[in-house]
Design a protein around this motif. Structure first.
Motif, short mmCIF file in Angstrom:
data_model
loop_
_atom_site.label_atom_id
_atom_site.label_comp_id
_atom_site.label_asym_id
_atom_site.label_seq_id
_atom_site.Cartn_x
_atom_site.Cartn_y
_atom_site.Cartn_z
N ALA A 236 -6.60 3.04 -9.09
CA ALA A 236 -7.64 2.00 -9.12
C ALA A 236 -8.85 2.51 -9.90
O ALA A 236 -9.42 1.78 -10.72
CB ALA A 236 -8.03 1.61 -7.70
N LEU B 183 -2.85 5.58 -5.17
CA LEU B 183 -3.46 4.26 -5.39
C LEU B 183 -4.96 4.33 -5.70
O LEU B 183 -5.45 3.66 -6.60
CB LEU B 183 -3.18 3.36 -4.18
CG LEU B 183 -3.84 1.98 -4.20
CD1 LEU B 183 -3.41 1.17 -5.42
CD2 LEU B 183 -3.50 1.20 -2.92
N LYS B 184 -5.67 5.15 -4.93
CA LYS B 184 -7.12 5.25 -5.12
C LYS B 184 -7.45 5.69 -6.55
O LYS B 184 -8.26 5.10 -7.24
CB LYS B 184 -7.69 6.26 -4.11
CG LYS B 184 -9.13 6.02 -3.74
CD LYS B 184 -9.58 7.00 -2.68
CE LYS B 184 -9.81 6.44 -1.31
NZ LYS B 184 -10.65 5.28 -1.18
N LEU C 201 1.73 -6.16 -5.42
CA LEU C 201 1.30 -4.86 -5.96
C LEU C 201 -0.07 -4.97 -6.63
O LEU C 201 -0.97 -4.17 -6.39
CB LEU C 201 2.34 -4.32 -6.95
CG LEU C 201 3.73 -4.06 -6.37
CD1 LEU C 201 4.71 -3.69 -7.48
CD2 LEU C 201 3.69 -2.97 -5.30
N LEU D 166 0.83 -1.21 0.00
CA LEU D 166 0.00 0.00 0.00
C LEU D 166 0.85 1.25 0.00
O LEU D 166 0.66 2.17 -0.80
CB LEU D 166 -0.95 0.01 1.20
CG LEU D 166 -2.06 -1.03 1.18
CD1 LEU D 166 -2.98 -0.85 2.38
CD2 LEU D 166 -2.86 -0.96 -0.11
N LEU E 153 2.97 1.74 -3.25
CA LEU E 153 2.23 2.29 -4.39
C LEU E 153 1.90 3.77 -4.20
O LEU E 153 1.62 4.48 -5.16
CB LEU E 153 0.96 1.48 -4.65
CG LEU E 153 1.21 0.12 -5.32
CD1 LEU E 153 0.01 -0.79 -5.17
CD2 LEU E 153 1.57 0.28 -6.79
N GLU F 166 -8.26 -2.33 -3.95
CA GLU F 166 -8.76 -0.96 -4.05
C GLU F 166 -9.82 -0.86 -5.17
O GLU F 166 -10.83 -0.17 -5.02
CB GLU F 166 -7.59 0.01 -4.30
CG GLU F 166 -7.95 1.47 -4.31
CD GLU F 166 -8.67 1.96 -3.05
OE1 GLU F 166 -8.29 1.54 -1.94
OE2 GLU F 166 -9.64 2.75 -3.18
N ILE G 242 -3.79 -3.18 -5.77
CA ILE G 242 -4.59 -2.43 -6.76
C ILE G 242 -5.97 -3.08 -6.90
O ILE G 242 -7.00 -2.39 -6.92
CB ILE G 242 -3.87 -2.37 -8.13
CG1 ILE G 242 -2.53 -1.65 -8.02
CG2 ILE G 242 -4.76 -1.67 -9.17
CD1 ILE G 242 -1.65 -1.71 -9.29
#
Ligand code: HEM
Length: 160
Positions: free
Chosen positions: A101, A97-98, A148, A90, A93, A155, A152
C-alpha cells in the motif's frame, strides 16, 4: 483496520477462479505482458507511472523490466485470488500488504486507477481463455479483484 467483506465471493466463483488460474499461470509472463498492454491501451496515461515504459521505445514483450513487473503483479493477483475463499483478502495478500500500500501511495495511485486495472484484467482473461470464458467467470474474477483491490485501497487510505 476494517475487514473487507468476503461474502460476495461465492463458492462457485472460487471454483471458477481456481480453474482458470490453473490455465493462466501456465504462461504467466505472456499473460502478464498482455495484461499490462491492456492497461496501457485502456489508459495510455498510466504509462507515466512506470519509468521503464515511459522512457522506453522497445516493444513490451522485449522490455525486461516491464515483463518482470507485470509478472509480479499478475502473479500476486492470481495467487491471492485463489486463496480468497479460504482466507479472505487480508490474509490472501499476506504480510506485505502494508508495504504494498505504501508503494502505491508513494507512486500517486488513487482509487480510480484500480478500475482501469480491473478492466484490463477482465479483458486479458477473456482474450486468453476464450473457450472457458463465460459471464459467470467474468463476474467471479471481478468479485475477486474487487475484494483484493478493496483491501489494498483500505490500507492505502490509512496511510494518506
Ligand atoms: C507496484 C500489485 C494495482 C501501480 C506493485 C507491486 C505489486 C503490485 C506486487 C510491486 C511492489 C514491489 O515492488 O514490492 C498490485 C495489485 C493491484 C495493483 C495486486 C490490484 C489488485 C495498481 C494500480 C496501479 C498500480 C491500480 C495504478 C496505476 C503500481 C505502481 C507500482 C506498483 C506505479 C510501482 C511502485 C514502485 O515500486 O515505485 N503493484 N497493484 N498498481 N503498482 Fe500495483
Amino acid at each position: 483496520m476494517a475487514e473487507v467483506p468476503s461474502s460476495v465471493f461465492s463458492k462457485d466463483s472460487e471454483i471458477l477462479v481456481k480453474q482458470s488460474w490453473e490455465l493462466l499461470k501456465k504462461d504467466t509472463t505472456t499473460n502478464a505482458v498482455i495484461f499490462f498492454t491492456n492497461i496501457f491501451e485502456i489508459a495510455p496515461a498510466a504509462k507515466d507511472f512506470f519509468p521503464f515504459v515511459k522512457n522506453s521505445t522497445v516493444p513490451y514483450e522485449q522490455n525486461a523490466k516491464l515483463k518482470q513487473h507485470a509478472t509480479l503483479v499478475f502473479k500476486m493477483t492470481g495467487d491471492a485470488a485463489v486463496q480468497l475463499g479460504e482466507k479472505g483478502a487480508l490474509e490472501a495478500l499476506g504480510p506485505g500488504l502494508k508495504k504494498l500500500a505504501t508503494k502505491h501511495v508513494t507512486a500517486g495511485v488513487v482509487d480510480a486507477h484500480f478500475e482501469v486495472v480491473k478492466a484490463a484484467l477482465l479483458k486479458t482473461i477473456k482474450e486468453r481463455l476464450p473457450e472457458l470464458w463465460s459471464t459467470e467467470l467474468n463476474q467471479a474474477w471481478a468479485d475477486a479483484y474487487d475484494a483484493l483491490a478493496g483491501a489494498i485501497k483500505i490500507e492505502m487510505h490509512t496511510q494518506i
